[in-house]
Every structure is written in C-alpha cells, then in structure tokens.
Enzyme design. Structure first.
Site, PDB file in Angstrom:
ATOM      1  N   ARG A  47       0.611  -1.169   0.085  1.00 22.54           N
ATOM      2  CA  ARG A  47       0.126  -0.021  -0.337  1.00 22.54           C
ATOM      3  C   ARG A  47       0.755   1.493   0.735  1.00 22.54           C
ATOM      4  NH1 ARG A  47       2.094   1.659   3.056  1.00 22.54           N
ATOM      5  NH2 ARG A  47       1.094   3.392   4.037  1.00 22.54           N
ATOM      6  N   GLY A  48       0.034   2.319  -0.106  1.00 23.31           N
ATOM      7  CA  GLY A  48       1.102   3.726  -0.520  1.00 23.31           C
ATOM      8  C   GLY A  48       1.078   3.879  -1.416  1.00 23.31           C
ATOM      9  N   ALA A  49       1.174   5.115  -2.432  1.00 20.09           N
ATOM     10  CA  ALA A  49       0.635   5.758  -3.422  1.00 20.09           C
ATOM     11  C   ALA A  49       1.849   4.682  -4.623  1.00 20.09           C
ATOM     12  CB  ALA A  49       0.075   6.855  -2.981  1.00 20.09           C
ATOM     13  N   ASP A 237      -2.129  10.825  -1.400  1.00 19.05           N
ATOM     14  CA  ASP A 237      -2.583  10.110  -2.508  1.00 19.05           C
ATOM     15  C   ASP A 237      -3.099  11.018  -4.148  1.00 19.05           C
ATOM     16  OD1 ASP A 237      -2.520   8.731   0.268  1.00 19.05           O
ATOM     17  OD2 ASP A 237      -2.273   7.105  -1.228  1.00 19.05           O
ATOM     18  N   LYS A 248      -4.455   9.792   3.569  1.00 12.75           N
ATOM     19  CA  LYS A 248      -5.232   9.145   4.534  1.00 12.75           C
ATOM     20  C   LYS A 248      -6.709   9.514   5.553  1.00 12.75           C
ATOM     21  CE  LYS A 248      -4.982   5.460   4.829  1.00 12.75           C
ATOM     22  NZ  LYS A 248      -6.484   4.599   4.420  1.00 12.75           N
TER      23      LYS A 248
HETATM   24  O1  MRU Z   1      -4.169   2.977   2.458  1.00 16.85           O
HETATM   25  P1  MRU Z   1      -2.863   3.280   1.971  1.00 16.85           P
HETATM   26  O2  MRU Z   1      -1.986   2.621   3.401  1.00 16.85           O
HETATM   27  O3  MRU Z   1      -2.528   3.174   0.884  1.00 16.85           O
HETATM   28  O4  MRU Z   1      -2.346   4.825   2.012  1.00 16.85           O
HETATM   29  C1  MRU Z   1      -1.289   5.082   2.455  1.00 16.85           C
HETATM   30  C2  MRU Z   1      -1.390   6.932   2.645  1.00 16.85           C
HETATM   31  O5  MRU Z   1      -2.253   7.251   2.948  1.00 16.85           O
HETATM   32  C3  MRU Z   1      -0.315   7.774   2.059  1.00 16.85           C
HETATM   33  O6  MRU Z   1      -0.226   8.136   3.224  1.00 16.85           O
HETATM   34  C4  MRU Z   1       0.271   7.770   1.073  1.00 16.85           C
HETATM   35  O7  MRU Z   1      -0.220   7.299  -0.072  1.00 16.85           O
HETATM   36  C5  MRU Z   1       0.850   7.920   0.424  1.00 16.85           C
HETATM   37  S1  MRU Z   1       2.677   6.977   0.719  1.00 16.85           S
HETATM   38  C6  MRU Z   1       3.925   7.700   0.181  1.00 16.85           C
END
Ligand code: MRU
Length: 346
Positions: A47-49, A237, A248
């Site tokens: 996960r994480g963009a 994201d 998030k």
């Molecule tokens: O649901 P997730 O864990 O994918 O959400 C991730 C986030 O909101 C991060 O802050 C965002 O993707 C940036 S990661 C560098």
C-alpha cells in the site's frame, strides 16, 4: 531498510514484503501473475501511493505472461487486464499514472509483438522502481530546508520506504534530516483502522534507529497544545491542480489542528501523485473499505452486530491548510494553483 519490493528475473515473480503482518512477522507474498498483483494491492499486502505504482508496473509485465502471441485476441485481453489493474484502488493516482505510462509505450508502437512488449515493459518497470527511490531522495533533500530547525515532527499513516519504492516521501524528509545530523523525533499517529503509523512507520523508523513515539490518533491536538509538535509532514495519494490533497483519513483533522496551533503543515509527494486534470479536491474519488476493518480489531469484534460504520480510507485537505508541498522538483508554496502550474507545467 531492505528492499521490500523485489523482482526475480530467474523465476519471473514479484516478491512483496507482506505489510498486513508487520511488525510481528516478516513474510513474503509472491505474485506470479497480474491477478495476484491486483489482490496484493486490494488487500493491502502492499500500500502507499508510490509503492502501488511501482508494483503496478511489474503487474503490467506479469499480465503479459499468460497471453499467447499467436492468439489474435491477445491485444484485447491485455487491454482488459490493464483496466482491471487501474481500478484496483481508486484514490492513489500513481496507479493510473504508471498504467498510463505502460499503455503509452504500447500505443506508440501498436504493431509491436507480445514478446517484445514484455521485454520493454519489464525494463520500464525496473526503471520506474529505481527512479522512485531517487525521486524520494530528491524530495528529502528539498524538504530538509523546511525542517532544519524543527525537531519534533508529527506524521500520519506511513509515507515511508514501505509506501514507496524505498526511502519514502514524508519519511524521506525525516531520513534526510537524520543524515544531516539533525536529532529528529517522529511522532507517529497510529492511524486507525489499518494502523499504518503504529505498525509500519514505527517499524521502519525503529529499524533505521530514528527516534519515534506512537500516539493514538485522538492525542494529536493535546500534544500540539502542549507545544510538543514543531511541524507535521504527511504524504499524499492525489494532489489536484489547486493544491487540495487527498491522503489517509485523519489528515484533514490534523491539518485543522495544525492551523489552529500555528504549526506548519507540509505535504511531501512525487510528481506522479499530482493530477492536474482535476481542479478541486471534491472531485477526487475516495475509497471506502470493508466495514470489518472498523468493527474488528485483530479479529475481535468491537462494534455490536448490526451497527453500521463509515470507513472512508482517505479525506481531502483543502489547500488553505497546507504550508508547502514538497516534490522532487522543489518546494511549492501558496498560491498553489499558480505555483503548481509554474513548477510542473500545465
Ligand atoms: O491506504 P494506504 O495505506 O495505501 O494509504 C497510504 C497513504 O495515505 C499515504 O500517506 C500515501 O499513499 C502516501 S505514501 C508515500
């Protein structure tokens, strides 16, 4: 931190550190085909963009493996696979950004054979992976100027090495500060319901010997009021043309708290997170995840049977709550519409 996204050319498999089980278990999730990549993205193995973008690039390659070059329909089948991949999670625009890059390569050479496309896509996926790490390092370098006199940095969710190809965006700035000899202390919001802050941010900072304390999400305001927070840095994201930011769930509340307490609120994200096709944040699609993530904790039911929940995975922070956005090209200050356009081009 060790590489948490690996591609084995010998075995033609993508190997991912399974983030669902951290910090208690380091297990690896193997993707042999695109279906498994999509599952890994939907189910938060990864996960994480930016990390989703990197994995999607390898996914495009893996998606070609089950196709037969002699089948006259392979192009149509591949197009369908790309659409499924693109829809795996709706909010992080990096996923679509990467699939568009791969599609673009193909569209520029529509008569290319499947074997050659496979080879080009794999090469591109590795490039996207390596570039993402360099991008994060550039973000870290630019962000350093904003926090050099700030030691206690609050962050939300996990925008670290685990959320990217490596190094991190928000945590990349922290890592750059640590390398510059600044004794930072990170305050990691636990980030209910998936606990990215408590489980993942704490895990990777602890691993790299960067001081970190975890707080319950509802403690943020009190810590700010007590003067224990010098700045907030989060990832993103999707950042739209006017500088509104989807990140998030809980980021918006944090930005309001920071504004009230006069604490700078920074967003760190690569250019692949910007979506200049959307003018304001209210048009960003916001993912809603299964209610079980809220009703249950570690498999134990916490909410009475039959009671509904809201489980929006992201929220939108309006641009007027953001002090600056850090990307690999530099730092963007308000007014964001103009300055984003100037730095990134329209
Ligand atoms: O649901 P997730 O864990 O994918 O959400 C991730 C986030 O909101 C991060 O802050 C965002 O993707 C940036 S990661 C560098």
């Amino acid at each position: 931190m060790r590489r948490h996204i690996r591609f084995s050319e010998q075995e033609n498999i993508l190997i991912l550190l399974d983030q669902r089980y951290l910090p208690n278990k380091e297990s690896w999730f193997v993707c042999r085909n695109l279906r498994e990549v999509i599952l890994a993205i939907k189910d938060m193995v990864i996960r994480g963009a930016p990390a989703i973008g990197v994995v999607a690039a390898y996914g495009c390659y893996l998606g070609t493996l089950s196709l037969d070059p002699d089948d006259s329909e392979w192009r149509e089948l591949l197009r369908e696979k790309l659409s499924l991949l693109e829809d795996a999670r709706p909010t992080a625009v990096n996923l679509k950004y990467v699939v568009d890059i791969m599609r673009g390569i193909w569209e520029r050479e529509p008569d290319i054979g499947l074997e050659e496309l496979r080879w080009i896509w794999l090469k591109k996926a590795k490039e996207i992976h390596n570039e993402d790490i360099l991008t994060n390092k550039a973000i870290g370098k630019h962000g350093l100027q904003l926090i050099k006199d700030k030691k206690r940095i609050m962050t939300h969710c996990n925008a670290g090495g685990l959320a990217t190809g490596g190094y991190g965006t928000a945590l990349g700035v922290i890592r750059a500060a640590k390398s510059a000899g600044i004794d930072v202390e990170v305050i990691a919001n636990e980030t209910r319901p998936f606990l990215q802050g408590a489980r993942l941010t704490a895990y990777e900072l602890n691993h790299d010997e960067i001081r970190v304390k975890v707080i319950c999400d509802n403690s943020a305001g009190y810590l700010m009021a007590k003067g224990l927070v010098d700045a907030v840095i989060v990832g993103a994201d999707r950042i739209v043309a006017n500088g509104d930011v989807a990140n998030k769930i809980g980021t918006y509340s944090l930005a309001i708290l920071a504004k009230y307490h006069g604490i700078p609120f920074f967003v760190a994200a690569p250019i692949s997170t910007f979506d200049l096709n959307i003018d304001t944040g209210d048009k960003i699609p916001i993912e809603q995840r299964p209610s079980k993530e809220v009703t249950h904790i570690a498999g134990v039911q916490m909410v009475p049977t039959g009671v509904g929940v809201y489980n929006y995975a992201f929220d939108v922070t309006p641009n007027n709550l953001i002090s600056a956005i850090i990307c690999e090209k530099g730092v963007i200050y308000p007014p964001f519409t103009e300055n984003i356009r100037n730095l990134l081009g329209s």
